[in-house]
Design an enzyme around this catalytic site. Structure first.
Site, PDB file in Angstrom:
ATOM      1  N   LYS A   8       0.845  -1.213   0.000  1.00 28.33           N
ATOM      2  CA  LYS A   8       0.000   0.000   0.000  1.00 28.33           C
ATOM      3  C   LYS A   8       0.875   1.256   0.000  1.00 28.33           C
ATOM      4  CE  LYS A   8      -1.611  -1.584   3.788  1.00 28.33           C
ATOM      5  NZ  LYS A   8      -2.298  -1.876   5.050  1.00 28.33           N
ATOM      6  N   GLY A  64      -6.822   3.994  11.016  1.00 25.60           N
ATOM      7  CA  GLY A  64      -7.530   2.760  10.670  1.00 25.60           C
ATOM      8  C   GLY A  64      -7.705   2.502   9.183  1.00 25.60           C
ATOM      9  N   THR A  65      -6.955   3.236   8.335  1.00 25.59           N
ATOM     10  CA  THR A  65      -7.109   3.013   6.882  1.00 25.59           C
ATOM     11  C   THR A  65      -6.745   1.581   6.483  1.00 25.59           C
ATOM     12  OG1 THR A  65      -4.909   3.971   6.608  1.00 25.59           O
ATOM     13  CG2 THR A  65      -6.774   5.391   6.079  1.00 25.59           C
ATOM     14  N   GLY A  66      -5.644   1.094   7.049  1.00 23.87           N
ATOM     15  CA  GLY A  66      -5.184  -0.245   6.656  1.00 23.87           C
ATOM     16  C   GLY A  66      -6.160  -1.332   7.082  1.00 23.87           C
ATOM     17  N   CYS A  67      -6.723  -1.193   8.299  1.00 22.94           N
ATOM     18  CA  CYS A  67      -7.688  -2.182   8.813  1.00 22.94           C
ATOM     19  C   CYS A  67      -8.926  -2.189   7.924  1.00 22.94           C
ATOM     20  CB  CYS A  67      -8.104  -1.844  10.242  1.00 22.94           C
ATOM     21  SG  CYS A  67      -6.722  -1.602  11.368  1.00 22.94           S
ATOM     22  N   THR A  72      -6.814   9.636   9.018  1.00 22.86           N
ATOM     23  CA  THR A  72      -6.521   8.369   8.337  1.00 22.86           C
ATOM     24  C   THR A  72      -6.303   7.243   9.347  1.00 22.86           C
ATOM     25  OG1 THR A  72      -4.201   9.010   8.277  1.00 22.86           O
ATOM     26  CG2 THR A  72      -5.513   9.460   6.279  1.00 22.86           C
TER      27      THR A  72
HETATM   28  N1  LIG Z   1      -4.129  10.260   2.071  1.00 18.51           N
HETATM   29  C1  LIG Z   1      -4.655   9.262   1.368  1.00 18.51           C
HETATM   30  N2  LIG Z   1      -5.411   9.503   0.263  1.00 18.51           N
HETATM   31  C2  LIG Z   1      -5.943   8.486  -0.461  1.00 18.51           C
HETATM   32  N3  LIG Z   1      -5.751   7.183  -0.153  1.00 18.51           N
HETATM   33  C3  LIG Z   1      -5.005   6.881   0.933  1.00 18.51           C
HETATM   34  C4  LIG Z   1      -4.426   7.902   1.751  1.00 18.51           C
HETATM   35  N4  LIG Z   1      -3.753   7.299   2.789  1.00 18.51           N
HETATM   36  C5  LIG Z   1      -3.929   5.979   2.604  1.00 18.51           C
HETATM   37  N5  LIG Z   1      -4.657   5.714   1.487  1.00 18.51           N
HETATM   38  C6  LIG Z   1      -5.049   4.391   1.000  1.00 18.51           C
HETATM   39  O1  LIG Z   1      -5.576   3.679   2.115  1.00 18.51           O
HETATM   40  C7  LIG Z   1      -5.206   2.300   2.032  1.00 18.51           C
HETATM   41  C8  LIG Z   1      -4.420   1.929   3.296  1.00 18.51           C
HETATM   42  O2  LIG Z   1      -3.096   2.380   3.111  1.00 18.51           O
HETATM   43  P1  LIG Z   1      -2.067   2.758   4.247  1.00 18.51           P
HETATM   44  O3  LIG Z   1      -0.712   2.758   3.607  1.00 18.51           O
HETATM   45  O4  LIG Z   1      -2.529   3.987   4.940  1.00 18.51           O
HETATM   46  O5  LIG Z   1      -2.233   1.544   5.222  1.00 18.51           O
HETATM   47  P2  LIG Z   1      -1.708   1.364   6.678  1.00 18.51           P
HETATM   48  O6  LIG Z   1      -0.521   2.235   6.923  1.00 18.51           O
HETATM   49  O7  LIG Z   1      -1.547  -0.082   6.891  1.00 18.51           O
HETATM   50  O8  LIG Z   1      -2.900   1.871   7.532  1.00 18.51           O
HETATM   51  P3  LIG Z   1      -2.931   1.906   9.109  1.00 18.51           P
HETATM   52  O9  LIG Z   1      -2.213   3.157   9.437  1.00 18.51           O
HETATM   53  O10 LIG Z   1      -4.360   1.951   9.440  1.00 18.51           O
HETATM   54  O11 LIG Z   1      -2.203   0.703   9.629  1.00 18.51           O
HETATM   55  C9  LIG Z   1      -4.419   2.161   0.720  1.00 18.51           C
HETATM   56  O12 LIG Z   1      -5.288   1.798  -0.318  1.00 18.51           O
HETATM   57  C10 LIG Z   1      -3.871   3.567   0.520  1.00 18.51           C
HETATM   58  O13 LIG Z   1      -3.523   3.823  -0.817  1.00 18.51           O
HETATM   59  C1  LIG Z   2      -6.062  -2.452  17.437  1.00 23.18           C
HETATM   60  C2  LIG Z   2      -5.381  -1.734  16.315  1.00 23.18           C
HETATM   61  N1  LIG Z   2      -5.146  -2.367  15.153  1.00 23.18           N
HETATM   62  C3  LIG Z   2      -4.539  -1.712  14.134  1.00 23.18           C
HETATM   63  C4  LIG Z   2      -4.152  -0.404  14.254  1.00 23.18           C
HETATM   64  C5  LIG Z   2      -3.438   0.301  13.114  1.00 23.18           C
HETATM   65  O1  LIG Z   2      -4.103   1.458  12.687  1.00 23.18           O
HETATM   66  P1  LIG Z   2      -3.366   2.884  12.604  1.00 23.18           P
HETATM   67  O2  LIG Z   2      -2.004   2.662  11.992  1.00 23.18           O
HETATM   68  O3  LIG Z   2      -4.243   3.717  11.740  1.00 23.18           O
HETATM   69  O4  LIG Z   2      -3.214   3.425  14.004  1.00 23.18           O
HETATM   70  C6  LIG Z   2      -4.408   0.225  15.488  1.00 23.18           C
HETATM   71  N2  LIG Z   2      -4.062   1.495  15.708  1.00 23.18           N
HETATM   72  N3  LIG Z   2      -5.016  -0.452  16.495  1.00 23.18           N
END
Ligand SMILES: Nc1ncnc2c1ncn2[C@@H]1O[C@H](COP(=O)(O)OP(=O)(O)OP(=O)(O)O)[C@@H](O)[C@H]1O
Ligand SMILES: Cc1ncc(COP(=O)(O)O)c(N)n1
Length: 288
Positions: A175, A210-213, A208
């Site tokens: 990602k 929780g975007t990855g979850c 942003t």
């Molecule tokens: N600012 C943004 N604008 C548009 N899309 C985004 C943005 N930030 C993240 N994304 C998209 O959101 C999804 C999750 O990506 P990201 O790299 O943020 O995951 P992550 O770091 O694992 O998230 P988390 O921080 O929740 O663990 C991907 O499809 C990414 O392209």
């Molecule tokens: C319980 C749990 N699982 C996953 C994330 C990652 O999300 P983020 O990187 O957006 O804080 C989090 N903060 N908390």
């Protein structure tokens, strides 16, 4: 009416934006019945993680056994697993119940910097969980930790995807949320043969959390309903783009994404896709 079921195996976020809470909201919005196995409880809000309380091995095992005895998931996703012991318990359950359509979000560090996976557990993730995964969704720092490759450009991102794929997962989606300020947020998919980019316009917002979850839960929702990996990834990219585009302005730090936004857009007849997909065979030869 047949009901598709999805399981999340992840940590609880008391603030509701990430973890189990984000996953269940996503499942609900995408029309699948959500179930959960909680691996850790976090005390967390939009300002950061104030406490991490892993569940005992027995508590995780019993939750998995309860699901296994009665409620076969059509797909599952893993999030925060915290320790090598929990990873091994989850992998053993997936194998013993023959659960299929597995999305592994290799959660390591929260956006605020708190560690959600012990360092020594990376090895267990690589050797026990990745071989079972249909889709693994590292962000850039997680892809670096899994592959041992520093990602500086598209060539090193491809190399990292190839290295992670060698552990036996079917699809690797690196990602691009953590990329430096780019016009597009581009995620790179590798299926063992071809590289495909999924891009949407980068949105400038601090909300942003929780975007990855949310993204991984949307993939699992698609797989649970019988979509191919490519179709599920496209759905997930649209879902997360909509969720980031319309923030809820909750809390005073990094706020959660808006899990209602995608379906509101669908109901309002919004354009079917914000996502640009580039399937570039030249990538397969490593020419870019
Ligand atoms: N600012 C943004 N604008 C548009 N899309 C985004 C943005 N930030 C993240 N994304 C998209 O959101 C999804 C999750 O990506 P990201 O790299 O943020 O995951 P992550 O770091 O694992 O998230 P988390 O921080 O929740 O663990 C991907 O499809 C990414 O392209
Ligand atoms: C319980 C749990 N699982 C996953 C994330 C990652 O999300 P983020 O990187 O957006 O804080 C989090 N903060 N908390």
């Amino acid at each position: 009416m047949s009901i598709n079921k999805a399981l999340t195996i992840a940590g609880s976020d008391s603030g509701g934006g990430a973890g189990i809470q984000a996953d269940l909201k996503t499942f609900q919005e995408l029309g699948v019945y959500g179930m959960s196995v909680i691996t850790a409880v976090t005390a967390q809000n939009t300002l950061g993680v104030q406490g991490v309380f892993p569940m005992s091995a027995q508590a995780v095992e019993q939750q998995l056994a309860s699901i296994g005895a009665d409620l076969r998931p059509d797909a599952l996703k893993t999030g925060m697993l915290f320790s090598s012991e929990i990873i091994q318990i989850v992998a053993a359950a997936i194998r013993s119940y023959n659960w299929e359509r597995i999305v592994v979000d290799p959660v390591m560090i929260a956006k605020g910097g708190a560690s959600l996976l012990q360092q020594e557990a990376i090895d267990a993730m690589l050797h026990h969980l990745l071989p079972l995964a249909d889709v693994v969704t590292p962000n850039i720092p997680e892809a670096e930790a899994l592959s041992g490759i520093v990602i500086t450009d598209s060539a090193s991102r491809q190399q990292a995807a190839k290295r992670i794929h060698e552990y036996g997962c079917q699809h690797v989606m690196i990602k691009g949320g953590h990329e430096a300020d780019t016009v597009y947020a581009t995620d790179l998919l590798y299926d063992g043969k071809t590289f495909t980019e999924f891009s949407s316009r980068r949105l400038h917002t601090p909300h942003t959390h929780g975007t990855g979850c949310t993204f991984a839960a949307a993939i699992a929702s698609g797989l649970a309903q019988g979509l191919s990996a490519n179709e599920a990834l496209r759905l997930a990219k649209n879902f997360i783009h909509a969720a980031i585009a319309e923030p809820l302005y909750i809390g005073s730090g990094h706020g959660p994404t808006n899990h209602w936004a995608y379906q509101r857009g669908v109901r309002a007849g919004a354009a079917s896709s914000d996502v640009i997909i580039v399937n570039n065979d030249a990538y397969a030869g490593g020419t870019r």
